[in-house]
Design a protein around this motif. Structure first.
Motif: not given
Length: 370
Positions: A200-219, A247-253
């Motif tokens: 299993p490979i799990i993606n870590d978009p938080s550390h790849i992106c470094g900012n929350r705006e890019l997380i949806p794209y990487i995810a 790079q952190q998001v709220t639970p709602a986000a």
């Protein structure tokens, strides 16, 4: 490259009801209220399976917040009792392993800096083995793009008798400045999946992106690459986070992000789909054969050039010619809608092979010289 991993499927050690595994929580456990409140909000989304939190946080430079320490394990235990979420934290020493297991942490992960050091990984593996606990371990890729180090770390953990293992793709350090904190280098994750398809490979978009705006794209890209889930940093109020606030998001986000992803199946049960896919793959195979034949023909010409240079006592490398090739071919590649990065790398590989062949010819004496 071969591997010697014995792996239990993800479904054997965590129930996700067939959905991607979601691990989320704050980068660092800061206060008991911060951690427990975040855990409740994450649990209320109904989308998170595991609560993560950094307890020990050695930073690149001293003087920054380096984790709350062992007291945070008690907060994790309380969060688990109140929400029912499993818990996970990073370990970097044998003492961390002992304390985390004794506190009832459900999953351990090995960080990127630790993965890069075989001595550290072996210490962690030995400590897990000594505990006698069958605890799942997930291993982040090393800081630098070294597939052998990543596989080696997984093998060391596996060698301690742990078969509940997974990898975390968190991106790689690069001197080039880009929009990402760590370059995804998807090709390395794909290579790992090819070498160990059952891992299993799990993606870590938080550390790849470094900012929350890019997380949806990487995810979304991670889902399209058939990764098995995410580890995403979430904080009740990222604006006041003590570490990695951007790079952190709220639970709602987080819930909104997950709702907006497109989840695709790796295969289709439709026979018509399989037939069409087989037809298209045959075309790819035919084109690949043609490309390899053309490359072979190109190298024969390169050998002729090497012989001509040798006979006329001319050096192999002609910088002006190489610059000309790059400029003309990259322009053509752009016109054909091929990525510049791919085109340059492809041309470099061709050029290096041409140089290798010419070098062989230049250093073989002719019959008249012998």
């Amino acid at each position: 490259m071969k591997h010697s991993l014995e792996i239990q499927p993800l479904s054997s050690w965590i129930n996700t009801d067939g959905k991607p595994l979601i691990i989320s929580g704050p980068c660092s456990a800061e206060t008991e209220d911060q951690l427990v409140s975040t855990a409740h909000l994450l649990a209320n989304t109904g989308k998170v399976h595991v609560l993560r939190a950094g307890i020990w946080k050695p930073r690149t430079r001293p003087g920054e917040f380096e984790g709350i320490g062992s007291i945070g394990l008690e907060w994790l235990k309380r969060a688990k009792e109140e929400t029912g979420l499993l818990t996970a934290t990073e370990v970097a020493t044998a003492q961390h392993v002992k304390e985390a297991i004794d506190a009832g942490v459900d999953i351990l992960w090995i960080g990127a800096r630790s993965t890069a050091n075989p001595f550290t990984v072996q210490e962690i593996a030995d400590a897990i083995k000594a505990s006698g606990k069958d605890i799942p371990v997930i291993v982040k890729n090393p800081v630098n793009p070294d597939l052998s180090l990543w596989i080696g770390a997984l093998e060391r953990v596996n060698g301690a008798g742990i078969k509940k293992i997974a990898a975390i793709h968190r991106g790689f350090s690069s001197y080039e400045k880009t929009a990402f904190r760590n370059e995804p280098m998807w090709d390395l994750a794909i290579q790992l999946k090819t070498i160990a398809p059952e891992l299993p490979i799990i993606n870590d978009p938080s550390h790849i992106c470094g900012n929350r705006e890019l997380i949806p794209y990487i995810a979304q890209k991670a889902m399209d690459m058939d990764m098995q889930g995410f580890i995403i940093e979430s904080h009740i109020d990222p604006s006041v986070a003590w570490t990695d606030a951007k790079q952190q998001v709220t639970p709602a986000a987080l819930a909104e992000l997950l709702d907006n992803l497109s989840y695709r199946q790796p295969e289709s049960a439709d026979p018509a789909f399989s037939d069409k896919l087989a037809e298209l793959r045959q075309k790819i195979d035919k084109l690949d054969d043609q490309i390899l034949k053309l490359i072979g023909d190109r190298m024969k010409v390169a050998e002729n050039i090497g012989e001509y240079k040798r006979d006329n006592n001319v050096t192999i490398l002609q910088v002006n010619r190489w610059d000309e090739i790059i400029q003309k071919r990259v322009q053509l590649a752009k016109a054909l809608n091929l990525g510049e990065d791919f085109s340059v790398k492809y041309l470099e590989l061709l050029h290096n092979e041409s140089i290798r062949k010419q070098n062989e010819i230049m250093n073989v004496k002719t019959t008249t010289e012998a």
